[in-house]
Design an enzyme around this catalytic site. Structure first.
Site, mmCIF file in Angstrom:
data_model
loop_
_atom_site.group_PDB
_atom_site.id
_atom_site.type_symbol
_atom_site.label_atom_id
_atom_site.label_comp_id
_atom_site.label_asym_id
_atom_site.label_seq_id
_atom_site.Cartn_x
_atom_site.Cartn_y
_atom_site.Cartn_z
ATOM 1 N N LEU A 30 0.826 -1.214 0.000
ATOM 2 C CA LEU A 30 0.000 0.000 0.000
ATOM 3 C C LEU A 30 0.862 1.265 0.000
ATOM 4 C CD1 LEU A 30 -2.719 -1.108 2.582
ATOM 5 C CD2 LEU A 30 -2.714 -1.392 0.090
ATOM 6 N N HIS A 34 -3.222 4.202 -2.600
ATOM 7 C CA HIS A 34 -4.223 3.334 -1.972
ATOM 8 C C HIS A 34 -4.897 4.057 -0.800
ATOM 9 C CE1 HIS A 34 -1.474 0.079 -3.593
ATOM 10 N NE2 HIS A 34 -2.638 -0.268 -4.087
ATOM 11 N N GLN A 61 -4.093 -13.179 -12.354
ATOM 12 C CA GLN A 61 -4.072 -12.002 -13.233
ATOM 13 C C GLN A 61 -2.653 -11.658 -13.682
ATOM 14 O OE1 GLN A 61 -5.775 -9.245 -10.112
ATOM 15 N NE2 GLN A 61 -4.395 -7.779 -11.050
ATOM 16 N N LYS A 149 -6.134 5.311 -12.383
ATOM 17 C CA LYS A 149 -4.851 5.005 -13.028
ATOM 18 C C LYS A 149 -4.980 3.770 -13.915
ATOM 19 C CE LYS A 149 -0.307 3.323 -12.120
ATOM 20 N NZ LYS A 149 -0.508 1.899 -11.840
ATOM 21 N N ASP A 150 -5.669 2.752 -13.394
ATOM 22 C CA ASP A 150 -5.894 1.537 -14.179
ATOM 23 C C ASP A 150 -7.157 1.745 -15.009
ATOM 24 O OD1 ASP A 150 -3.740 -0.252 -13.108
ATOM 25 O OD2 ASP A 150 -4.752 0.267 -11.248
ATOM 26 N N SER A 186 2.549 0.228 -6.883
ATOM 27 C CA SER A 186 3.315 -0.673 -6.001
ATOM 28 C C SER A 186 4.584 -1.143 -6.694
ATOM 29 C CB SER A 186 2.458 -1.874 -5.629
ATOM 30 O OG SER A 186 1.277 -1.438 -5.015
HETATM 31 O O1 PAF Z 1 -5.842 -2.982 -9.128
HETATM 32 C C1 PAF Z 1 -5.504 -3.936 -8.405
HETATM 33 O O2 PAF Z 1 -4.759 -3.788 -7.440
HETATM 34 C C2 PAF Z 1 -5.992 -5.332 -8.762
HETATM 35 O O3 PAF Z 1 -6.062 -5.512 -10.134
HETATM 36 C C3 PAF Z 1 -7.314 -5.700 -8.079
HETATM 37 C C4 PAF Z 1 -8.452 -4.810 -8.557
HETATM 38 C C5 PAF Z 1 -7.179 -5.584 -6.568
HETATM 39 C C6 PAF Z 1 -7.691 -7.139 -8.417
HETATM 40 O O4 PAF Z 1 -6.708 -8.037 -8.001
#
Ligand code: PAF
Length: 281
Positions: A30, A34, A61, A149-150, A186
């Site tokens: 974090l 975050h 993922q 950001k994502d 991160s």
């Molecule tokens: O953005 C992230 O940190 C991850 O992709 C998430 C949404 C926690 C899913 O693992």
């Protein structure tokens, strides 16, 4: 602060009458970005509501085993940060608590994930959708906060909520940046010092193109050429992709006629960073 490490423990913590619950899904490590999401969650939950954070490095993922192996996991520090930020509940399961060995169901996104990160990270967004829907099911949260950001992840999660009628509000929070403009991530702690010093150019490369917009330029090509030149001036980075897409559909566009997103992913060695700029015609 309550801590649950298995779905059963989480259910127990959530049993009984409770207030509005707002979830911040994370993979830990974090940082202030975050913590800004946590603060946003508190605003949305209200003083009597619950703010929950999930900390889970979701293996399904990751498309590169090295990226997963090197992903920072400072759980003790993360829990301390959550406590200091006033989080009510943290869910930090291990892999075996989240995925059974004979797991056979996955959520698939087949449209928005064709471009950008989805094009170069096969299966990534299916992994994200699968874990996020599991978290939504486990928490039964009223709302969940995600960072802008994502940008592709946010669009895909919104689409999943719409298409699967998930009863959760999605709250977006603007990108939080370091003092030099680098988007907080991160992964930044894994950058070599010379790469860290160079990395603010990503944001500068995207932002510098706004002058084209002010001059009336609407074709995507000059924007992409200018940003590419700025990025390629770096002796360190390698461009994974640089694209101009429609802000809603994420389809590539040749002209900026509706809100557009110029997005990039670059590698500094093994570390992959993403950033984007939203351009309004
Ligand atoms: O953005 C992230 O940190 C991850 O992709 C998430 C949404 C926690 C899913 O693992």
């Amino acid at each position: 602060m309550r801590i649950a490490t298995t779905p059963a423990m989480l259910r127990q913590e959530l049993a009984g009458p409770r207030q509005r619950l707002v979830l911040v899904p994370t993979m830990g490590a974090l940082h202030d970005g975050h913590l800004a999401l946590v603060q946003r969650a508190r605003e949305a939950a209200g003083p009597a509501g619950w703010v929950a954070v999930s900390i889970f490095v979701n293996p399904i993922q990751f498309d590169r085993p090295g990226d997963l192996a090197n992903y920072p996991q400072p759980l003790t520090e993360d829990l301390e940060k959550c406590r200091a930020a006033g989080v009510d509940l943290v869910f930090c399961p291990d892999q075996t608590a989240m995925y059974l060995p004979d797991r056979s169901i996955t959520v698939t996104e087949s449209l928005l994930s064709r471009q950008l990160c989805g094009a170069t990270r096969p299966g990534h967004f299916d992994g994200v959708c699968t874990v996020v829907i599991k978290l939504f099911n486990l928490f039964q949260a009223d709302a969940a906060v995600f960072g802008e950001k994502d940008v592709q992840q946010l669009a895909i999660i919104r689409r999943m909520v719409r298409d699967l009628d998930l009863p959760v509000d999605i709250i977006a929070h603007p990108t939080i940046r370091e003092h030099d403009g680098l988007a907080m991530s991160s992964r930044n702690v894994r950058l070599l010092p010379e790469h860290r010093a160079d990395a603010p150019r990503i944001h500068r490369a995207l932002e510098a193109t706004r002058s084209l917009l002010r001059c009336g330029e609407r074709n995507a090509a000059p924007f992409l050429a200018a940003a590419r030149k700025h990025l390629e001036d770096s002796p360190f980075l390698r461009i994974d992709y640089l694209e101009m897409v429609d802000a809603e559909t994420l389809e590539p566009i040749g002209r900026i006629q509706r809100p557009a997103v110029m997005a990039t992913a670059v590698f500094y060695g093994e570390v992959r960073l993403i950033d984007h700029a939203t351009l309004l015609p």
